[in-house]
Structures are given as C-alpha cells and as structure tokens.
Design a protein around this motif. Structure first.
Motif, PDB file in Angstrom:
ATOM      1  N   LEU A  10       0.827  -1.203   0.000  1.00  0.00           N
ATOM      2  CA  LEU A  10       0.000   0.000   0.000  1.00  0.00           C
ATOM      3  C   LEU A  10       0.865   1.258   0.000  1.00  0.00           C
ATOM      4  CD1 LEU A  10      -2.832   1.216   0.074  1.00  0.00           C
ATOM      5  CD2 LEU A  10      -2.729   1.088   2.557  1.00  0.00           C
ATOM      6  N   LEU A  11       1.919   1.265   0.801  1.00  0.00           N
ATOM      7  CA  LEU A  11       2.824   2.407   0.841  1.00  0.00           C
ATOM      8  C   LEU A  11       3.507   2.616  -0.503  1.00  0.00           C
ATOM      9  CD1 LEU A  11       4.065   4.632   2.564  1.00  0.00           C
ATOM     10  CD2 LEU A  11       5.838   3.009   3.225  1.00  0.00           C
ATOM     11  N   THR A  12       3.936   1.549  -1.141  1.00  0.00           N
ATOM     12  CA  THR A  12       4.544   1.641  -2.469  1.00  0.00           C
ATOM     13  C   THR A  12       3.556   2.202  -3.478  1.00  0.00           C
ATOM     14  OG1 THR A  12       5.953  -0.257  -1.974  1.00  0.00           O
ATOM     15  CG2 THR A  12       5.686   0.322  -4.291  1.00  0.00           C
ATOM     16  N   TYR A  13       2.325   1.741  -3.415  1.00  0.00           N
ATOM     17  CA  TYR A  13       1.280   2.205  -4.331  1.00  0.00           C
ATOM     18  C   TYR A  13       1.022   3.699  -4.143  1.00  0.00           C
ATOM     19  CZ  TYR A  13      -3.074   2.098  -6.938  1.00  0.00           C
ATOM     20  OH  TYR A  13      -4.059   2.338  -7.850  1.00  0.00           O
ATOM     21  N   ILE A  14       0.974   4.149  -2.909  1.00  0.00           N
ATOM     22  CA  ILE A  14       0.744   5.567  -2.626  1.00  0.00           C
ATOM     23  C   ILE A  14       1.911   6.403  -3.140  1.00  0.00           C
ATOM     24  CG2 ILE A  14       0.574   7.272  -0.770  1.00  0.00           C
ATOM     25  CD1 ILE A  14      -1.105   5.189   0.768  1.00  0.00           C
ATOM     26  N   CYS A  15       3.136   5.933  -2.922  1.00  0.00           N
ATOM     27  CA  CYS A  15       4.312   6.669  -3.407  1.00  0.00           C
ATOM     28  C   CYS A  15       4.313   6.771  -4.929  1.00  0.00           C
ATOM     29  CB  CYS A  15       5.601   6.006  -2.925  1.00  0.00           C
ATOM     30  SG  CYS A  15       5.879   6.215  -1.161  1.00  0.00           S
ATOM     31  N   LEU A  16       3.941   5.698  -5.600  1.00  0.00           N
ATOM     32  CA  LEU A  16       3.861   5.738  -7.057  1.00  0.00           C
ATOM     33  C   LEU A  16       2.774   6.691  -7.530  1.00  0.00           C
ATOM     34  CD1 LEU A  16       4.402   1.997  -8.010  1.00  0.00           C
ATOM     35  CD2 LEU A  16       5.968   3.903  -8.370  1.00  0.00           C
ATOM     36  N   SER A  17       1.697   6.777  -6.774  1.00  0.00           N
ATOM     37  CA  SER A  17       0.628   7.718  -7.119  1.00  0.00           C
ATOM     38  C   SER A  17       1.129   9.153  -7.068  1.00  0.00           C
ATOM     39  CB  SER A  17      -0.561   7.561  -6.163  1.00  0.00           C
ATOM     40  OG  SER A  17      -1.132   6.304  -6.304  1.00  0.00           O
ATOM     41  N   PHE A  18       1.976   9.454  -6.081  1.00  0.00           N
ATOM     42  CA  PHE A  18       2.565  10.791  -5.984  1.00  0.00           C
ATOM     43  C   PHE A  18       3.419  11.107  -7.203  1.00  0.00           C
ATOM     44  CE2 PHE A  18       2.085  10.613  -1.250  1.00  0.00           C
ATOM     45  CZ  PHE A  18       1.348  11.781  -1.124  1.00  0.00           C
ATOM     46  N   LEU A  19       4.151  10.120  -7.694  1.00  0.00           N
ATOM     47  CA  LEU A  19       5.088  10.348  -8.782  1.00  0.00           C
ATOM     48  C   LEU A  19       4.406  10.454 -10.142  1.00  0.00           C
ATOM     49  CD1 LEU A  19       7.900   7.876  -7.700  1.00  0.00           C
ATOM     50  CD2 LEU A  19       7.895  10.368  -7.475  1.00  0.00           C
ATOM     51  N   THR A  20       3.264   9.837 -10.310  1.00  0.00           N
ATOM     52  CA  THR A  20       2.647   9.780 -11.625  1.00  0.00           C
ATOM     53  C   THR A  20       1.406  10.650 -11.761  1.00  0.00           C
ATOM     54  OG1 THR A  20       1.301   7.888 -10.987  1.00  0.00           O
ATOM     55  CG2 THR A  20       3.436   7.423 -11.994  1.00  0.00           C
ATOM     56  N   GLY A  21       1.029  11.379 -10.742  1.00  0.00           N
ATOM     57  CA  GLY A  21      -0.264  12.036 -10.724  1.00  0.00           C
ATOM     58  C   GLY A  21      -0.406  13.306 -11.514  1.00  0.00           C
ATOM     59  N   CYS A  22       0.656  13.998 -11.805  1.00  0.00           N
ATOM     60  CA  CYS A  22       0.519  15.325 -12.397  1.00  0.00           C
ATOM     61  C   CYS A  22       0.719  15.316 -13.907  1.00  0.00           C
ATOM     62  CB  CYS A  22       1.529  16.292 -11.777  1.00  0.00           C
ATOM     63  SG  CYS A  22       1.182  16.624 -10.053  1.00  0.00           S
ATOM     64  N   SER A  23      -0.015  16.190 -14.583  1.00  0.00           N
ATOM     65  CA  SER A  23       0.184  16.394 -16.012  1.00  0.00           C
ATOM     66  C   SER A  23       1.434  17.242 -16.205  1.00  0.00           C
ATOM     67  CB  SER A  23      -1.014  17.133 -16.609  1.00  0.00           C
ATOM     68  OG  SER A  23      -2.170  16.363 -16.485  1.00  0.00           O
ATOM     69  N   HIS A  24       2.135  16.992 -17.284  1.00  0.00           N
ATOM     70  CA  HIS A  24       3.369  17.715 -17.545  1.00  0.00           C
ATOM     71  C   HIS A  24       3.348  18.314 -18.941  1.00  0.00           C
ATOM     72  CE1 HIS A  24       5.217  16.034 -13.964  1.00  0.00           C
ATOM     73  NE2 HIS A  24       4.756  14.847 -14.330  1.00  0.00           N
TER      74      HIS A  24
END
Length: 133
Positions: free
Chosen positions: A5-19
């Motif tokens: 779950l912690l890994t999933y949340i961290c990945l969500s932080f990294l992939t969430g924004c449009s660039h």
C-alpha cells in the motif's frame, strides 16, 4: 500488505501530475515574453478552473473527473480519479493540490493549442509578429 500500500501511494505521488513537454515550455516562454499568459490572452478563455479542480478533489476523485471531461480534457485523469477514489480519504492530501496544478497545466496546453491551431489565435500571433515552434 502495508508495504504494498505504501509503495502504491508513493507511485501515485510520482505519476499524478500532467506535464508539459520541453517544446511546450519553450512556446509558453515565447508567449510570456509578449505578455500572453493563461490569465492575459486575447480572445482565449481558459477551459478549466484550478480552484474548482482542487476543491472538487476533496470529494473522492471528482476534481480529476472534472479535468478528464469537457474542453481541455486529459483522459488520463479518469485513472487518477479512480485511484483517488480508492484511496479516499487519505488521497485528499495529494489530490487537492494535484487538481489545481493540473488544471493550470491543462490550461497552458490549451493556450498553446489555441495559438497554434485556432484560426483566430493564429491571426492574433500574425498581427503581433510572433512565431511559435
């Protein structure tokens, strides 16, 4: 399970924004030097509200669904909204600022599309002698 779950949340932080791409950033800089921004552009009207996207993300994923529909939409936000829905209420911590930032990014991308592909935007740039890449 907690590590997953912690890994999933961290990945969500990294992939969430449009660039924006490098070329899009360069073109925005060209427009900015001529005092053309999302807030100050001729006939261009921003399709997304950063305030609305941020506030709607207090509800599980609604801000992302807002950014995935309508003018200036980015369909990848359906996935982000679904992740925020699954991780609600903890997702509020990253979803609110993400929604506001992404709305601004999508508005910048739409500003570029307006000046590159819309006949009215192209005419404005031609009158001002501005050339985009």
């Amino acid at each position: 399970m907690k590590k997953l779950l912690l890994t999933y949340i961290c990945l969500s932080f990294l992939t969430g924004c449009s660039h924006l791409t490098h070329l899009e950033k360069e073109n925005l800089q060209i427009l900015k030097t001529h005092s053309i921004t999302v807030d100050r552009a001729g006939n261009y009207e921003a399709p997304n509200s950063a305030l609305a996207a941020g506030l709607l993300n207090i509800l599980p994923g609604f801000g992302n669904f807002y950014l995935a529909m309508g003018d200036g939409a980015d369909s990848s936000h359906y996935a982000f909204g679904f992740v925020n829905l699954l991780l609600w209420p903890i997702s509020i911590l990253w979803a609110v600022p993400e929604g506001a930032i992404d709305a601004q990014t999508l508005n910048q991308r739409e500003l570029l599309y307006y000046y590159k592909f819309n006949p009215y935007g192209q005419k404005e740039l031609k009158q001002k002698g501005i050339t985009l890449y």
